[in-house]
Write a protein that holds these residues in place. Structure first.
Motif, PDB file in Angstrom:
ATOM      1  N   GLY A  62      42.720  28.391  29.900  1.00  0.00           N
ATOM      2  CA  GLY A  62      42.006  28.356  31.047  1.00  0.00           C
ATOM      3  C   GLY A  62      42.315  29.376  32.308  1.00  0.00           C
ATOM      4  O   GLY A  62      41.868  30.224  32.755  1.00  0.00           O
ATOM      5  N   ILE A  63      43.701  29.042  32.642  1.00  0.00           N
ATOM      6  CA  ILE A  63      44.635  29.572  33.425  1.00  0.00           C
ATOM      7  C   ILE A  63      44.671  30.998  33.279  1.00  0.00           C
ATOM      8  O   ILE A  63      44.732  31.828  33.999  1.00  0.00           O
ATOM      9  CB  ILE A  63      45.888  28.941  33.879  1.00  0.00           C
ATOM     10  N   GLU A  64      45.102  31.384  31.693  1.00  0.00           N
ATOM     11  CA  GLU A  64      45.328  32.622  31.336  1.00  0.00           C
ATOM     12  C   GLU A  64      44.196  33.472  31.552  1.00  0.00           C
ATOM     13  O   GLU A  64      44.092  34.584  31.985  1.00  0.00           O
ATOM     14  CB  GLU A  64      45.729  32.670  30.013  1.00  0.00           C
ATOM     15  N   THR A  65      42.831  32.985  30.980  1.00  0.00           N
ATOM     16  CA  THR A  65      41.434  33.665  31.263  1.00  0.00           C
ATOM     17  C   THR A  65      41.209  33.911  32.731  1.00  0.00           C
ATOM     18  O   THR A  65      40.905  35.238  32.978  1.00  0.00           O
ATOM     19  CB  THR A  65      40.538  32.923  30.446  1.00  0.00           C
ATOM     20  N   LEU A  66      41.344  32.943  33.542  1.00  0.00           N
ATOM     21  CA  LEU A  66      41.193  33.551  34.911  1.00  0.00           C
ATOM     22  C   LEU A  66      42.056  34.555  35.536  1.00  0.00           C
ATOM     23  O   LEU A  66      41.928  35.248  36.465  1.00  0.00           O
ATOM     24  CB  LEU A  66      41.341  31.954  35.693  1.00  0.00           C
ATOM     25  N   THR A  67      43.367  34.208  35.242  1.00  0.00           N
ATOM     26  CA  THR A  67      44.552  35.173  35.850  1.00  0.00           C
ATOM     27  C   THR A  67      44.014  36.816  35.400  1.00  0.00           C
ATOM     28  O   THR A  67      44.268  37.633  36.062  1.00  0.00           O
ATOM     29  CB  THR A  67      45.984  34.866  35.415  1.00  0.00           C
ATOM     30  N   LYS A  68      43.691  36.953  34.124  1.00  0.00           N
ATOM     31  CA  LYS A  68      43.563  38.218  33.661  1.00  0.00           C
ATOM     32  C   LYS A  68      42.189  38.711  34.398  1.00  0.00           C
ATOM     33  O   LYS A  68      41.937  40.059  34.703  1.00  0.00           O
ATOM     34  CB  LYS A  68      43.127  38.274  32.307  1.00  0.00           C
ATOM     35  N   HIS A  69      41.090  38.167  34.663  1.00  0.00           N
ATOM     36  CA  HIS A  69      39.915  38.319  35.396  1.00  0.00           C
ATOM     37  C   HIS A  69      40.224  38.755  36.818  1.00  0.00           C
ATOM     38  O   HIS A  69      39.908  39.529  37.553  1.00  0.00           O
ATOM     39  CB  HIS A  69      38.869  37.339  35.443  1.00  0.00           C
ATOM     40  N   ALA A  70      41.101  37.818  37.265  1.00  0.00           N
ATOM     41  CA  ALA A  70      41.769  38.243  38.529  1.00  0.00           C
ATOM     42  C   ALA A  70      42.500  39.592  39.103  1.00  0.00           C
ATOM     43  O   ALA A  70      42.402  39.975  40.100  1.00  0.00           O
ATOM     44  CB  ALA A  70      42.443  36.906  39.222  1.00  0.00           C
ATOM     45  N   PHE A  71      43.059  39.855  38.061  1.00  0.00           N
ATOM     46  CA  PHE A  71      44.299  41.046  38.201  1.00  0.00           C
ATOM     47  C   PHE A  71      43.737  41.956  37.498  1.00  0.00           C
ATOM     48  O   PHE A  71      44.735  43.197  37.683  1.00  0.00           O
ATOM     49  CB  PHE A  71      45.668  40.439  38.083  1.00  0.00           C
ATOM     50  N   ASN A  72      43.190  41.876  36.383  1.00  0.00           N
ATOM     51  CA  ASN A  72      43.099  43.136  35.667  1.00  0.00           C
ATOM     52  C   ASN A  72      41.306  43.596  35.437  1.00  0.00           C
ATOM     53  O   ASN A  72      41.173  44.733  34.909  1.00  0.00           O
ATOM     54  CB  ASN A  72      43.222  42.780  34.109  1.00  0.00           C
ATOM     55  N   ASN A  73      40.508  43.064  36.396  1.00  0.00           N
ATOM     56  CA  ASN A  73      39.336  43.676  36.475  1.00  0.00           C
ATOM     57  C   ASN A  73      39.166  44.767  37.538  1.00  0.00           C
ATOM     58  O   ASN A  73      39.590  44.235  38.838  1.00  0.00           O
ATOM     59  CB  ASN A  73      38.379  42.348  36.549  1.00  0.00           C
ATOM     60  N   PRO A  74      38.507  45.443  37.376  1.00  0.00           N
ATOM     61  CA  PRO A  74      38.440  46.678  38.404  1.00  0.00           C
ATOM     62  C   PRO A  74      37.477  46.190  39.741  1.00  0.00           C
ATOM     63  O   PRO A  74      37.540  46.797  40.736  1.00  0.00           O
ATOM     64  CB  PRO A  74      37.897  47.976  37.712  1.00  0.00           C
ATOM     65  N   SER A  75      36.817  45.189  39.315  1.00  0.00           N
ATOM     66  CA  SER A  75      35.719  44.774  40.392  1.00  0.00           C
ATOM     67  C   SER A  75      36.285  43.939  41.314  1.00  0.00           C
ATOM     68  O   SER A  75      36.661  42.863  40.971  1.00  0.00           O
ATOM     69  CB  SER A  75      34.528  44.164  39.667  1.00  0.00           C
ATOM     70  N   THR A  76      36.361  44.332  42.653  1.00  0.00           N
ATOM     71  CA  THR A  76      36.744  43.328  43.421  1.00  0.00           C
ATOM     72  C   THR A  76      36.171  42.024  43.749  1.00  0.00           C
ATOM     73  O   THR A  76      36.919  40.872  43.904  1.00  0.00           O
ATOM     74  CB  THR A  76      36.983  44.052  45.098  1.00  0.00           C
ATOM     75  N   THR A  77      35.031  42.061  43.556  1.00  0.00           N
ATOM     76  CA  THR A  77      34.119  40.772  43.594  1.00  0.00           C
ATOM     77  C   THR A  77      34.676  39.941  42.510  1.00  0.00           C
ATOM     78  O   THR A  77      34.689  38.641  42.799  1.00  0.00           O
ATOM     79  CB  THR A  77      32.539  41.109  43.408  1.00  0.00           C
ATOM     80  N   THR A  78      34.751  40.154  41.306  1.00  0.00           N
ATOM     81  CA  THR A  78      35.157  39.590  40.244  1.00  0.00           C
ATOM     82  C   THR A  78      36.434  38.959  40.323  1.00  0.00           C
ATOM     83  O   THR A  78      36.810  37.951  40.073  1.00  0.00           O
ATOM     84  CB  THR A  78      34.988  40.490  38.717  1.00  0.00           C
ATOM     85  N   SER A  79      37.286  39.952  40.797  1.00  0.00           N
ATOM     86  CA  SER A  79      38.565  39.497  41.074  1.00  0.00           C
ATOM     87  C   SER A  79      38.780  38.461  42.034  1.00  0.00           C
ATOM     88  O   SER A  79      39.701  37.254  41.798  1.00  0.00           O
ATOM     89  CB  SER A  79      39.552  40.852  41.528  1.00  0.00           C
ATOM     90  N   ARG A  80      38.262  38.459  43.134  1.00  0.00           N
ATOM     91  CA  ARG A  80      38.328  37.464  44.263  1.00  0.00           C
ATOM     92  C   ARG A  80      37.722  36.120  43.837  1.00  0.00           C
ATOM     93  O   ARG A  80      37.963  34.904  44.053  1.00  0.00           O
ATOM     94  CB  ARG A  80      37.514  37.933  45.475  1.00  0.00           C
ATOM     95  N   ASN A  81      36.652  36.480  43.061  1.00  0.00           N
ATOM     96  CA  ASN A  81      35.712  34.988  42.406  1.00  0.00           C
ATOM     97  C   ASN A  81      36.905  34.121  41.348  1.00  0.00           C
ATOM     98  O   ASN A  81      37.057  33.135  41.452  1.00  0.00           O
ATOM     99  CB  ASN A  81      34.492  35.466  41.547  1.00  0.00           C
ATOM    100  N   ALA A  82      37.709  35.082  40.653  1.00  0.00           N
ATOM    101  CA  ALA A  82      38.435  34.438  40.023  1.00  0.00           C
ATOM    102  C   ALA A  82      39.561  33.676  40.539  1.00  0.00           C
ATOM    103  O   ALA A  82      40.157  32.737  40.300  1.00  0.00           O
ATOM    104  CB  ALA A  82      38.996  35.419  38.763  1.00  0.00           C
TER     105      ALA A  82
END
Length: 485
Positions: A62-82
């Motif tokens: 769970g933590i790894e999935t959220l971390t990748k969305h937080a720091f690897n996704n180009p969308s700032t909205t997705t990053s901040r939600n994660a």
């Protein structure tokens, strides 16, 4: 159909598992529409506020999935939600902090902290702050290799700059501004507390903290150290108050006492506002910062601080510590059994303001307040002196006006009890009692004193009574007296 994020029990557990599966699969396929991805993270955030039946969030997967969305996704909205889901997870489940430290991309995290965005500042600062507890995070590496200190100082500079811009009438401050500032300040305190070898990396932030202290409108009189003031004070606790830029910020040429006046005024209001249960953890850091400010201050600033924090001649109209001004409240709290840290901080401040000289210290606050501190710190206690005597602690204030060295009160303002004169026999018994008492004190080595009876003999003030005088006393008073002092 259940409303968004309102499931409980096994149904909630299944929903959380399904959401994380969807987000994990999206990392590989990248086919999930952004609005669905963000909706999944938003629902996960709501479920994650209560750890019950939210177990998949707190696993390594769970933590790894959220971390990748937080720091690897180009969308700032997705990053901040994660990032929001991660912040809740690390706060609620301390064991997830080490998992996060093991997998977080340090360079990306510190780089994202540089963004001129309050949400990013708040979220990244909180994540790093939480990982300073119970993990093996390498703070020195974050500072040396990934620019953590520079990013933090940059955020402080932006807050200071915005605080200097007058707000238009009726405009409301952005709530995220203060929330982000508080998280940054908390991070400064923890990093400088746990990575003392890099404290000076944050020195450039001191002028910005001072600017904020002076520009932000004070909180209510009932809670003068409400956010962000307590955090501003705490952030200064571990920093070094030296260097030209720092001294210029603390003691500006156009108003050298301005910062000191502001902090002393804050201390004045705080000692009125808080009770014993809050004084210890709320006001103690402020006293410590004032002590550090005094230590590095030029002479004029020191004198100004002494005039506001040490008892004055007006205070000596009565027993020290019994008034309602700031010096009196400080003295009372210096003996407060419920606030040991505050008590110690106050006494160190007053001792420093007495040139770290025991005699001046006793003269300033009275032997009653000074003695315990001196004994505790193995500082020789100065010899008590008589009014008008220049030896020892001294018992004369400005202009030679004598005061009681125990209570600090002017002698001519003391209300002495109207007692009848002692008979010669009573004087003899009192002299014998004092003789024994002073001999015991000398043997114990508690303080350097001379037995007053011994001194009276040496000075020729000790008189043997004649036998006739003794007989007269027996006839007239039914007592015998051998001495008259």
């Amino acid at each position: 159909m259940a409303a968004f994020g309102t499931l409980n029990g096994p149904a909630k557990l299944n929903a959380v598992s399904s959401l994380l599966d969807k987000l994990a699969q999206d990392l590989e396929s990248n086919k999930l529409p952004q609005n669905e991805r963000d909706a999944a993270l938003e629902e996960l955030k709501i479920y994650g506020r209560d750890p019950r039946n939210s177990d998949p969030i707190f696993t390594r997967r769970g933590i790894e999935t959220l971390t990748k969305h937080a720091f690897n996704n180009p969308s700032t909205t997705t990053s901040r939600n994660a990032l929001r889901v991660l912040c809740n997870a690390l706060l609620l489940k301390p064991e997830t902090r080490q998992i996060f430290v093991d997998i977080v991309p340090e360079a990306k995290a510190c780089s994202q902290l540089k963004n001129d965005n309050r949400d990013d500042e708040f979220l990244i600062s909180r994540l790093i702050f939480l990982t300073t507890y119970g993990t093996n995070i390498d703070l020195q590496k974050l500072i040396d290799q990934h620019g953590l200190a520079a990013s933090v100082v940059g955020n402080l500079a932006r807050h200071a700059e915005r605080s200097s811009v007058p707000r238009s009438n009726g405009s409301q401050a952005d709530p995220m501004e203060e929330m982000a500032l508080v998280e940054t300040l908390k991070l400064v305190f923890n990093v400088t507390q746990f990575c003392k070898q890099r404290v000076e990396s944050f020195s450039a932030g001191i002028p910005h903290i001072i600017t904020l202290l002076r520009n932000i409108s004070p909180p209510s009189a009932q809670k003068p150290l409400d956010p962000p003031f307590a955090s501003l004070i705490n952030a200064l606790m571990n920093l070094k108050f030296n260097g030209k830029d720092v001294e210029k910020a603390f003691y500006p040429d156009d108003e050298p006492t301005g910062v000191a006046d502001s902090l002393v005024d804050l201390l004045d209001r705080s000692t009125k506002a808080y009770g014993d249960s809050e004084l210890e953890h709320t006001v103690t850091p402020l006293v410590c910062v004032i002590s550090m400010l005094y230590e590095h201050a030029p002479a004029p600033v020191r004198e100004a601080m002494q005039s506001k924090l040490l008892p004055t001649d007006e205070d000596r109209q009565g027993v020290l510590g019994q008034g309602d001004n700031l010096p009196a409240r400080l003295l009372r709290n210096s003996t407060n059994p419920l606030t040991p840290e505050l008590r110690n901080a106050i006494l160190h401040l007053l001792f420093d303001m007495s040139d770290k000289n025991a005699e001046i210290f006793v003269r300033n606050v009275g032997y009653g307040f000074a003695s315990g501190f001196l004994f505790q710190n193995n500082i020789p206690v100065p010899e008590m002196s008589k009014p008008g005597d220049d030896r020892g602690a001294g018992a004369e204030g400005a202009g030679g006006r004598a005061f009681n060295p125990i209570t600090g009160q002017f002698l001519d303002r003391e209300n002495l009890p109207d007692l009848p004169d002692m008979t010669d026999a009573e004087k003899e018994r009192e002299a014998e009692r004092l003789f024994v008492l002073f001999e015991r004190i000398k043997q114990l080595g508690v303080m350097s004193v001379q037995n007053p009876v011994e001194q009276a003999v040496q000075e020729g003030r000790f008189q043997e009574l004649d036998d006739d005088e003794d007989d007269d006393d027996e006839d007239e008073k039914g007592n015998s007296s051998k001495t008259k002092g």
